[in-house]
Design an enzyme around this catalytic site. Structure first.
Site, PDB file in Angstrom:
ATOM      1  N   ASP A   1      16.166  69.060  96.623  1.00  0.00           N
ATOM      2  CA  ASP A   1      14.587  69.542  97.036  1.00  0.00           C
ATOM      3  C   ASP A   1      14.929  68.456  97.943  1.00  0.00           C
ATOM      4  O   ASP A   1      13.893  67.423  97.777  1.00  0.00           O
ATOM      5  CB  ASP A   1      14.198  69.347  96.176  1.00  0.00           C
ATOM      6  CG  ASP A   1      13.646  70.784  95.250  1.00  0.00           C
ATOM      7  OD1 ASP A   1      13.329  71.507  95.446  1.00  0.00           O
ATOM      8  OD2 ASP A   1      14.425  70.165  93.781  1.00  0.00           O
TER       9      ASP A   1
ATOM     10  N   ASP B   1      20.387  58.020  99.320  1.00  0.00           N
ATOM     11  CA  ASP B   1      20.218  59.149 100.016  1.00  0.00           C
ATOM     12  C   ASP B   1      20.973  60.305  99.561  1.00  0.00           C
ATOM     13  O   ASP B   1      22.061  59.815  99.345  1.00  0.00           O
ATOM     14  CB  ASP B   1      20.838  59.050 101.105  1.00  0.00           C
ATOM     15  CG  ASP B   1      20.828  59.481 102.437  1.00  0.00           C
ATOM     16  OD1 ASP B   1      19.810  60.329 103.343  1.00  0.00           O
ATOM     17  OD2 ASP B   1      21.844  60.104 102.583  1.00  0.00           O
TER      18      ASP B   1
ATOM     19  N   GLU C   1      17.159  60.085  93.846  1.00  0.00           N
ATOM     20  CA  GLU C   1      15.653  59.813  94.677  1.00  0.00           C
ATOM     21  C   GLU C   1      16.128  57.981  95.327  1.00  0.00           C
ATOM     22  O   GLU C   1      16.960  57.554  95.236  1.00  0.00           O
ATOM     23  CB  GLU C   1      14.379  59.107  93.471  1.00  0.00           C
ATOM     24  CG  GLU C   1      13.432  58.553  94.018  1.00  0.00           C
ATOM     25  CD  GLU C   1      13.159  59.805  94.971  1.00  0.00           C
ATOM     26  OE1 GLU C   1      12.329  59.474  96.076  1.00  0.00           O
ATOM     27  OE2 GLU C   1      12.383  61.109  95.340  1.00  0.00           O
TER      28      GLU C   1
END
Length: 286
Positions: free
Chosen positions: A168, A147, A120
């Site tokens: 996602d 990243d 995240e």
């Protein structure tokens, strides 16, 4: 490309297609401006949700029923969990994009013997997931602020391998370009164990649908294409299990996944390897 667009394009998050809830029906629990954008947590109709931007934004990153937190409310999360029908015994799982932590927490319940790495880019999202959605790290649940592509490249250099990788990756518009190309998908495949599974969340209504399909086909060949409002691609770094094998594994996993709202009777008819994009569609490249 502006600096703001560049930063947002690197944003890793969970995004589900959903209609906005009327503002008058919402109770705001938290509003925070992170280094990337506003994070809003609100409750409405018994659901607790996270959005990026504002409460008027049409997308919801996460929703949870506080009374039944293990239940998955979004179709796409249930479709992503169908990756276990292809790889029912994972030992290492990578999830790119935390949101409120619905997928990592579901995986921890379904396969408690597995270790889950979560990537995240926004530390504020991780704080909000812990404070408002019950997400917890631990010996088998790790979060790295990074990243998504940089993490995958570093994992490849280390020789790390995963049984399941879930993607996602969204900015405010759609999937960031650097996380949607043949080159990136090849990098992801390189960190899959033989027979490992990639589950990727995309949109059925995307204007890039054909190009995305051609991209995954170039890297993996045939893949399962599950469609509702979101489209989930399930691909294997090996022979793709046939539908009979998938159905048998779904029956075995049903008692474990049923409390999450995962119904194989709904999911199994979605499994298709049929080509529904033009033959001349061009894969996406860096």
């Amino acid at each position: 490309m502006s600096m703001r667009h560049t930063r947002l394009a690197a944003r890793v998050a969970v995004l589900a297609l959903a209609a906005a809830t009327p503002l008058s029906a919402q109770t705001i629990l938290h509003n925070e401006k992170s280094a990337f954008e506003d994070i809003v947590v609100y409750e409405s109709g018994g659901e607790r949700c996270m959005k990026f931007g504002s409460v008027q934004a049409p997308g919801r990153q996460t929703c949870q029923l506080p009374a039944r937190p293990q239940e998955l409310l979004f179709d796409y999360t249930r479709m992503m969990m169908a990756s276990l029908y292809l790889r029912p015994d994972p030992r290492r799982i990578l999830v790119i994009g935390l949101g409120g932590g619905s997928l990592p927490m579901a995986l921890a319940k379904a396969v408690p013997e597995a270790s889950v790495d979560v990537v995240e880019i926004d530390p504020a999202v991780a704080r909000v997931a812990e404070r408002f959605f019950g997400f917890r790290t631990g010996p088998s649940m790790r979060v790295e602020v990074a990243d998504g592509r940089a993490f995958v490249q570093a994992a490849a250099r280390r020789g790390d391998r995963y049984d399941i990788v879930m993607l996602d990756a969204f900015d405010e518009a759609y999937i960031p370009r650097h996380l949607s190309t043949v080159e990136f998908i090849r990098e992801v495949r390189s960190i899959l164990q033989p027979g490992g599974v990639l589950a990727a969340n995309t949109f059925s209504s995307s204007g890039s649908y054909a190009n995305e399909s051609a991209t995954y086909a170039e890297v993996f060949g045939a893949f399962y294409n599950l469609r509702s409002a979101n489209r989930v691609i399930l691909a294997s770094a090996g022979a793709l299990p046939d539908t009979e094998t998938v159905a048998a594994r779904a029956r075995t996993l049903r008692p474990v996944l049923a409390p999450m709202g995962i119904d194989p009777g709904r999911l199994l008819p979605m499994f298709s390897t049929g080509r529904d994009w033009p033959q001349d569609a061009r894969p996406l490249h860096d």
